[in-house]
Enzyme design. Structure first.
Site, mmCIF file in Angstrom:
data_model
loop_
_atom_site.group_PDB
_atom_site.id
_atom_site.type_symbol
_atom_site.label_atom_id
_atom_site.label_comp_id
_atom_site.label_asym_id
_atom_site.label_seq_id
_atom_site.Cartn_x
_atom_site.Cartn_y
_atom_site.Cartn_z
ATOM 1 N N TYR A 79 0.832 -1.208 0.000
ATOM 2 C CA TYR A 79 0.000 0.000 0.000
ATOM 3 C C TYR A 79 0.868 1.260 0.000
ATOM 4 O O TYR A 79 0.383 2.348 0.241
ATOM 5 C CB TYR A 79 -0.900 -0.028 1.248
ATOM 6 C CG TYR A 79 -2.076 0.898 1.227
ATOM 7 C CD1 TYR A 79 -3.179 0.651 0.418
ATOM 8 C CD2 TYR A 79 -2.121 2.023 2.056
ATOM 9 C CE1 TYR A 79 -4.275 1.490 0.426
ATOM 10 C CE2 TYR A 79 -3.214 2.864 2.074
ATOM 11 C CZ TYR A 79 -4.292 2.596 1.254
ATOM 12 O OH TYR A 79 -5.391 3.421 1.255
ATOM 13 N N LYS A 112 -2.118 9.258 0.597
ATOM 14 C CA LYS A 112 -3.102 9.586 1.643
ATOM 15 C C LYS A 112 -2.457 10.437 2.741
ATOM 16 O O LYS A 112 -3.096 11.325 3.300
ATOM 17 C CB LYS A 112 -3.710 8.313 2.234
ATOM 18 C CG LYS A 112 -4.577 7.540 1.259
ATOM 19 C CD LYS A 112 -5.830 8.290 0.879
ATOM 20 C CE LYS A 112 -6.767 7.399 0.083
ATOM 21 N NZ LYS A 112 -8.067 8.034 -0.153
ATOM 22 N N ASP A 170 -15.912 -2.763 4.363
ATOM 23 C CA ASP A 170 -16.773 -3.841 3.874
ATOM 24 C C ASP A 170 -17.773 -3.198 2.936
ATOM 25 O O ASP A 170 -18.738 -2.577 3.371
ATOM 26 C CB ASP A 170 -17.485 -4.533 5.031
ATOM 27 C CG ASP A 170 -18.387 -5.662 4.574
ATOM 28 O OD1 ASP A 170 -18.471 -5.907 3.344
ATOM 29 O OD2 ASP A 170 -19.011 -6.301 5.437
#
Length: 150
Positions: free
Chosen positions: A53, A60, A90
């Protein structure tokens, strides 16, 4: 070795940082003379290392820095700038491996994963008049997952 190709990092910055950076002056103009809200969506990967990531994580992190700078610049105009940070979402579409979803939900004090609706609810709270004094903050919405060690 760093496994994030420059192209991946460039795309991540283009998606995470550039839209807010480019639109902030226009947004401020549209809100001129009245209170306003600018809210970015970030992820806990900005402050915690997440495998595979790196490109998104550094983008970010830059977005969160931009939120703070814009907050300081726009506060005098009555515009608040904040961000909502989420852990793994989710989305209800089966895109997350079931075993990972189960493991993360079990580690979350809230007993489930964060949903897009959870994020929307916090964005709504930040838009309330009562949130007018919150400025440059990154609110983590993760059901308490980030509270636990390991």
């Amino acid at each position: 070795t760093l496994t994030t190709p420059t192209a991946t990092a460039d795309r991540s910055f283009a998606v995470a940082v550039h839209p807010l950076l480019a639109s902030a002056p226009r947004l401020a103009g549209l809100m001129a003379g009245r209170p306003g809200r600018i809210i970015a969506v970030t992820s806990t990967g900005a402050r915690r290392v997440v495998p595979r990531y790196a490109g998104a994580g550094i983008a970010k992190a830059a977005l969160e820095a931009l939120v703070r700078y814009l907050a300081a610049e726009l506060a005098g105009q009555g515009i608040t700038v904040n961000a909502v940070s989420a852990a793994k979402l989710d989305k209800g579409d089966g895109s997350m491996p079931a075993e990972l979803a189960k493991t993360l939900a079990a580690r979350t004090p809230g007993g489930r994963l964060t949903t897009p609706e959870d994020i929307a609810d916090v964005v709504s709270l930040l838009c309330a008049d009562e949130a007018g004094w919150l400025q440059g903050q990154i609110l983590t919405v993760d059901g308490g997952l980030g509270l636990l060690a390991g």
